[in-house]
Design a protein around this motif. Sequence first.
Motif, PDB file in Angstrom:
ATOM      1  N   PRO A  29       0.805  -1.236   0.000  1.00 10.39           N
ATOM      2  CA  PRO A  29       0.000   0.000   0.000  1.00 10.39           C
ATOM      3  C   PRO A  29       0.832   1.278   0.000  1.00 10.39           C
ATOM      4  N   THR A  82       2.757   1.238  -4.013  1.00  7.33           N
ATOM      5  CA  THR A  82       1.935   1.163  -5.213  1.00  7.33           C
ATOM      6  C   THR A  82       1.477   2.560  -5.632  1.00  7.33           C
ATOM      7  N   GLN A  83       1.472   2.791  -6.945  1.00  8.12           N
ATOM      8  CA  GLN A  83       1.039   4.078  -7.482  1.00  8.12           C
ATOM      9  C   GLN A  83      -0.480   4.090  -7.657  1.00  8.12           C
ATOM     10  N   GLY A  84      -1.070   5.278  -7.762  1.00  7.94           N
ATOM     11  CA  GLY A  84      -2.506   5.394  -8.015  1.00  7.94           C
ATOM     12  C   GLY A  84      -3.210   6.167  -6.922  1.00  7.94           C
ATOM     13  N   ASP A  85      -4.551   6.073  -6.946  1.00 13.23           N
ATOM     14  CA  ASP A  85      -5.367   6.788  -5.965  1.00 13.23           C
ATOM     15  C   ASP A  85      -5.023   6.334  -4.556  1.00 13.23           C
ATOM     16  N   ARG A  86      -5.104   7.293  -3.618  1.00 14.77           N
ATOM     17  CA  ARG A  86      -4.722   7.001  -2.245  1.00 14.77           C
ATOM     18  C   ARG A  86      -5.874   7.333  -1.307  1.00 14.77           C
ATOM     19  N   ALA A  91      -2.123   3.554  -0.976  1.00 19.52           N
ATOM     20  CA  ALA A  91      -2.678   3.355  -2.303  1.00 19.52           C
ATOM     21  C   ALA A  91      -3.843   2.371  -2.236  1.00 19.52           C
ATOM     22  N   GLU A 119      -5.228   0.591  -4.671  1.00 15.46           N
ATOM     23  CA  GLU A 119      -4.933  -0.655  -5.383  1.00 15.46           C
ATOM     24  C   GLU A 119      -3.948  -1.510  -4.598  1.00 15.46           C
TER      25      GLU A 119
END
Length: 256
Positions: free
Chosen positions: A88, A91-95, A104, A106
């Motif tokens: 968590p 990992t890249q992306g929405d947080r 994160a 994802e």
Amino acid sequence: MSGAAHGGNEELLGLDTPLHRLPPQCKVAALVLFAVAVALTPTHVVWPYALHLGIVLAAATVARVPPLDLAKRLVIEIPFVLFVLLLPFVTQGDRTDVLGIPMAVEGLWTAWAIVSKATLVLLATAVVAACTPPAAILAGFERLHAPRVLTAIAGFTIRYVEVVLGELGRMRIARIARGDDPRFLWQARAVLRSSGTLLVRSFERGERVQLAMISRGWDGGTPPGLLTTPATRVEWLGTLLVAALAASIAVAARVG
């Protein structure tokens, strides 16, 4: 096979339950198919994993496996869980905030899926191991037409692991009798030398055992002690029903 080889499960292996009486090839097939169904279960849902857990707990109840024994089996999973906890954060992306810490989304789902799937398969394996001797598990793989070389190697490993451990213990006692103290770092060289000696002795012992078996007519296949009786249609039907239930859960999760 002694209790050491059984991993302290002598009492559980001695019980008389429907799962204990089930032929090992049925239990092995059910375990493999259950693991495949769990692996194919979607990541971003929770309820299928609860149903999978219900199947495992039901099997554990039938086999009369104590919950504490199942919990002890999960200790081996701790190093992997510690690694997964990093996902968590990296990992890249929405947080999203979890206890005030940004993570994160994802990465959280991925960590959940890895831990859940590994735990379910590990618990299912623990149930099978609690009601099936190691040699019988290999017999089940043999009945399922697993490669004979692999079952033979695994069979010899199970049979001679205690011999190797006994040799290691004797070598350790001999080192200590000569003044070695393995608690100190500078004794690591002696430990490494002993490990090399143990490897050579094990290799030589394996060659002697192989020659002795060949002289007695061994053809390179699975040792005779791993043979088992065929399963009945009713036993296979029960096995396939459990596998079908796990598969239907995974399919329903994907369709839903």
